[in-house]
Design a protein around this motif. Structure first.
Motif, mmCIF file in Angstrom:
data_model
loop_
_atom_site.group_PDB
_atom_site.id
_atom_site.type_symbol
_atom_site.label_atom_id
_atom_site.label_comp_id
_atom_site.label_asym_id
_atom_site.label_seq_id
_atom_site.Cartn_x
_atom_site.Cartn_y
_atom_site.Cartn_z
ATOM 1 N N SER A 13 -9.826 31.427 48.061
ATOM 2 C CA SER A 13 -9.630 30.769 46.767
ATOM 3 C C SER A 13 -8.725 31.554 45.827
ATOM 4 N N MET A 135 -14.802 26.038 43.681
ATOM 5 C CA MET A 135 -14.336 26.911 44.757
ATOM 6 C C MET A 135 -15.460 27.844 45.197
ATOM 7 N N GLU A 185 -11.363 27.389 38.428
ATOM 8 C CA GLU A 185 -12.138 27.434 39.670
ATOM 9 C C GLU A 185 -12.563 26.069 40.199
ATOM 10 N N ARG A 187 -11.952 22.869 42.533
ATOM 11 C CA ARG A 187 -11.268 22.814 43.819
ATOM 12 C C ARG A 187 -10.230 21.700 43.899
#
Length: 306
Positions: A13, A135, A185, A187
């Motif tokens: 990530s 993530m 963060e 996704r």
């Protein structure tokens, strides 16, 4: 501080998070408020990771965490590095605040926590875990997530015992914190819609189109938006009129019963981006050479640029 470094260097990530950090720097670059140097970049990235804190500072903060509350620790995570001071969590640091750092100051003007997203805000307030697809970071500690949820749980909700303005301010600050975490963060690709400048992609396409077809399409789109925006600002509400003509009011009489406009067909306007002669040899950004032109450039009576 380890949390910040572990996030950026995560093999899965980390690249996505770094892309979003880069995007904020690109937005500052496109605004062209100042010439950014390598020294500015190093200073801003140092602030992003360390926040002018050392290991001893963090150790002392952890020892007083019960008295100070989790918000002091949450404020040191990388998501809060470029938060607008008006909406940022307080941090305890010696020395001058980084508001004097010109790049950090400009990055704070792009704070994604200030952009309202009613649907997302409600989802984050109701259930953080299911609000967005998050993530995963294999090598990162779970302490940050626990402290964030502890901070969120301690923010007051509406009740008879707490003044409404105090509750509203606390909930607003919490929502801003959660928005920043979601920006970095989440996704999916919806993070792009969380930027405070929604037309930055169109601007990039206009000034750096790769093909003549793309250049013509993006400049036409920008021209149509500019024409409609000017017409709306002049008071035109008819969709067909404002989408096909640039309308300028003839008079500025207050509370006039009848308004008169001069109409200019939008097809007579052109967006131009001039390319300097050295464009084939040097890297440059043609930001200072954008023209909104009306009429034939060879006709002095009808030609004008803005």
């Amino acid at each position: 501080m380890l949390h910040n470094a572990s996030t950026l260097r995560d093999s899965n990530s980390g690249p996505a998070v770094r892309e979003r950090v880069l995007r904020l720097f690109e937005v500052v670059h496109l605004r062209r408020r100042a010439h950014i140097t390598m020294r500015d970049l190093r200073s801003a990235l140092s602030w992003f990771l360390l926040r002018d804190h050392g290991c001893a500072d963090v150790k002392g903060l952890l020892a007083q965490l019960d008295q100070l509350g989790p918000e002091r620790l949450v404020a040191l995570y990388y998501t809060e590095a470029f938060a607008d001071q008006e909406f940022a969590l307080p941090i305890s640091a010696s020395g001058p605040d980084r508001a004097v750092d010109r790049l950090v100051r400009q990055l704070r003007e792009t704070d994604v926590g200030r952009v309202n997203h009613p649907v997302l805000d409600r989802q984050l307030d109701y259930d953080v875990d299911s609000a967005v697809p998050w993530m995963t970071f294999d090598g990162r500690s779970k302490v940050a997530a626990a402290q964030l949820r502890r901070y969120a749980a301690g923010v007051p909700r509406p009740s008879d015992s707490i003044a409404l303005d105090v509750v509203a301010e606390a909930r607003r600050n919490l929502t801003a914190v959660l928005r920043r975490w979601a920006f970095y963060e989440r996704r999916d690709n919806s993070w792009r819609d969380m930027l405070p400048y929604t037309s930055v992609g169109l601007l990039e396409s206009v000034i750096s189109a790769k093909t003549p077809e793309e250049r013509a399409t993006t400049r036409t789109t920008l021209r149509d938006r500019v024409v409609e925006a000017v017409s709306v600002a002049e008071g035109v509400r008819n969709p067909l009129l404002r989408q096909n003509y640039l309308a300028l009011r003839v008079s500025r009489v207050a509370q006039a019963a009848i308004r008169s406009y001069r109409l200019f067909p939008k097809d007579d306007f052109v967006i131009e981006v001039s390319v300097p002669a050295y464009g084939d040899f040097l890297e440059f950004a043609p930001m200072q050479s954008n023209w909104f032109r009306y009429g034939d450039p060879h006709d002095c009576e009808s030609h004008s640029t803005y």
